[in-house]
Design an enzyme around this catalytic site. Structure first.
Site, PDB file in Angstrom:
ATOM      1  N   TYR A 140      28.260  83.019 -25.550  1.00 16.22           N
ATOM      2  CA  TYR A 140      27.802  83.894 -24.472  1.00 16.22           C
ATOM      3  C   TYR A 140      27.144  85.152 -25.024  1.00 16.22           C
ATOM      4  CZ  TYR A 140      30.127  81.581 -20.506  1.00 16.22           C
ATOM      5  OH  TYR A 140      30.491  80.713 -19.518  1.00 16.22           O
ATOM      6  N   LYS A 189      36.903  72.767 -31.426  1.00 19.34           N
ATOM      7  CA  LYS A 189      36.166  71.551 -31.806  1.00 19.34           C
ATOM      8  C   LYS A 189      36.029  71.595 -33.327  1.00 19.34           C
ATOM      9  CE  LYS A 189      33.827  67.811 -30.691  1.00 19.34           C
ATOM     10  NZ  LYS A 189      34.454  66.622 -30.070  1.00 19.34           N
ATOM     11  N   ASP A 221      37.434  68.040 -26.189  1.00 14.12           N
ATOM     12  CA  ASP A 221      37.243  66.804 -25.400  1.00 14.12           C
ATOM     13  C   ASP A 221      38.599  66.185 -25.069  1.00 14.12           C
ATOM     14  OD1 ASP A 221      37.526  66.313 -28.125  1.00 14.12           O
ATOM     15  OD2 ASP A 221      36.100  64.653 -28.193  1.00 14.12           O
ATOM     16  N   ASP A 245      35.614  78.575 -20.135  1.00 16.75           N
ATOM     17  CA  ASP A 245      34.862  78.531 -18.883  1.00 16.75           C
ATOM     18  C   ASP A 245      34.947  77.132 -18.282  1.00 16.75           C
ATOM     19  OD1 ASP A 245      32.970  79.336 -16.878  1.00 16.75           O
ATOM     20  OD2 ASP A 245      31.401  78.299 -18.007  1.00 16.75           O
ATOM     21  N   ASP A 249      37.419  75.617 -14.844  1.00 16.03           N
ATOM     22  CA  ASP A 249      36.934  74.937 -13.635  1.00 16.03           C
ATOM     23  C   ASP A 249      37.672  73.610 -13.442  1.00 16.03           C
ATOM     24  OD1 ASP A 249      35.050  76.984 -13.239  1.00 16.03           O
ATOM     25  OD2 ASP A 249      33.494  75.580 -12.600  1.00 16.03           O
TER      26      ASP A 249
HETATM   27  C1  IPM Z   1      33.177  82.426 -14.736  1.00 18.82           C
HETATM   28  C2  IPM Z   1      31.745  82.195 -14.349  1.00 18.82           C
HETATM   29  C3  IPM Z   1      30.843  83.053 -15.207  1.00 18.82           C
HETATM   30  C4  IPM Z   1      31.072  82.659 -16.651  1.00 18.82           C
HETATM   31  C5  IPM Z   1      29.346  82.959 -14.847  1.00 18.82           C
HETATM   32  C6  IPM Z   1      29.091  83.333 -13.416  1.00 18.82           C
HETATM   33  C7  IPM Z   1      28.482  83.760 -15.789  1.00 18.82           C
HETATM   34  O1  IPM Z   1      31.438  80.843 -14.456  1.00 18.82           O
HETATM   35  O2  IPM Z   1      33.646  83.574 -14.632  1.00 18.82           O
HETATM   36  O3  IPM Z   1      33.844  81.468 -15.148  1.00 18.82           O
HETATM   37  O4  IPM Z   1      30.450  81.701 -17.152  1.00 18.82           O
HETATM   38  O5  IPM Z   1      31.869  83.329 -17.315  1.00 18.82           O
HETATM   39 MG    MG Z   2      33.067  79.587 -14.912  1.00 18.14          MG
END
Ligand code: IPM
Ligand code: MG
Length: 356
Positions: A140, A189, A221, A245, A249
């Site tokens: 990032y 990884k 993975d 990240d 999710d």
């Molecule tokens: C998160 C989001 C952010 C990230 C985006 C919106 C830049 O996905 O907070 O997980 O990738 O950190």
């Molecule tokens: Mg995210």
């Protein structure tokens, strides 16, 4: 006593709706205690000031004791140049506050067990883990380049970590594990990436200071597979920015909805950043459909970590549990028409407040 200062970034899309709910809850649980300062960041700041994070916005956050953030971004800003995308504002706040440790708890709320898409025998073993995501390093923040190789377009993004960046996040994760079930899984990884081999070495070095914590290393993975196969075996997961990240999710779906998960981002100073892990959901913005619970729980984390108000934090978390037990559901967590009441975000906020 003087009021505690909180910078508030409503952001874009559903951001202002979920932030509005969280502020109402905070005001209810602790009236007149906070001085909220609204800050422009994200797409709205691009529209108004031509940049996603004006210097004055960052200053306000840096001067506040904590920052509460909704969500930023949306299709409206898809074509602005990469340096001023709304997401750059978000990264600027994270970097500017030096909050390198992003704590993302994932647990099944018992009343929402039916929203978990996993097999019942897997979910029934209990799911309660925390992802500790490194937040101010890795790809990032590495160099992003677009260039040409032999006349064709090429691009690269640099994934880089220094020893001290890994060491400090490892300490956060080990301490967290110590206060829980004492199992730490470090995800990398290392079979491919040099930065992951450094990650693994440093985590193992730090591990020596926490002999009471069991450490496992998983490739990312494999980790993503094990999270679905045996989620109950995870306690604290520590990983670099991008892997964290993605895995968070995934975790959000395991526990039912991305709308439910809060996060706290902490650093060595005492200025935490608190946000739900979901995005700005422009498709449902302005329709009162957004689930405010992730942001309300982020506000509870703020009370706990930045203001040592754990009693008030408990009140909020218990109210959320009660409301879910009673069957109140926003669209993202609604599954059972016989036992559940489908409501909008405003009503969800009101019922939570009525349970405080
Ligand atoms: C998160 C989001 C952010 C990230 C985006 C919106 C830049 O996905 O907070 O997980 O990738 O950190
Ligand atoms: Mg995210």
């Amino acid at each position: 006593m003087s009021k505690r200062s909180v910078a508030v970034i409503p952001g874009d899309g559903i951001g202002p709706e979920v932030i509005g709910a969280a502020l109402k809850v905070l005001e209810k649980v602790s009236p007149n205690k906070f001085d909220f300062q609204e800050v422009a960041m994200g797409g709205n700041a691009i529209d108004k000031y031509g940049e996603p994070l004006p210097a004055a916005s960052l200053k306000t956050c840096q001067n506040a004791e904590a920052t509460l953030l909704g969500a930023v971004g949306g299709p409206k800003w898809d074509n602005v140049s990469p340096e001023i995308r709304p997401e750059r504002g978000l990264l600027g706040v994270r970097a500017g506050l030096e909050v390198f440790a992003n704590i993302r708890p994932a647990r099944i709320f018992q009343p929402l067990a039916s929203a978990c898409p996993l097999r019942k025998d897997i979910a029934d073993k209990g799911i309660d883990f925390i992802i500790v995501r490194e937040l101010t390093g890795g790809i990032y923040f590495g160099e992003h380049k677009a260039f040409e190789i032999n006349g064709e377009r090429a691009a690269s993004d640099l994934m880089q970590y220094t020893e001290h960046e890994i060491r400090r996040i490892a300490h956060v994760a080990f301490k967290m594990a110590r206060g829980r079930r004492k199992i730490l899984t470090s995800v990398d990884k290392a079979n491919i990436l040099t930065s992951s081999r450094l990650w693994r070495d440093v985590v193992n070095e730090v591990a020596k200071e926490y002999p009471d914590v069991t450490v496992n290393h998983l490739y990312v993975d494999n980790a993503s597979m094990q999270l679905i196969r045996v989620p109950s075996e995870f306690d604290v997961i520590v990983t670099e920015n991008t892997f964290g990240d993605i895995l968070s999710d995934e975790a959000s779906q395991i526990v039912g909805s991305i709308g439910m998960i809060p996060s706290a981002s902490l650093g060595d100073n005492n200025r935490g950043l608190y946000e739900p892990i979901h995005g700005s959901a422009p498709d449902i913005a302005g329709q009162d459909k957004a689930n405010p619970i992730g942001t309300i729980l982020a506000a509870a984390m703020m009370l706990r970590y930045s203001f040592e108000m754990s009693k008030e934090a408990d009140l909020i978390e218990n109210a959320v549990d009660e409301v879910l037990k009673e069957g109140w559901r926003t669209g993202d967590i609604y599954t059972d028409s016989e036992h559940e009441n489908l409501i909008g975000g405003k009503k969800m906020c009101d019922v939570i407040i009525s349970h405080l």
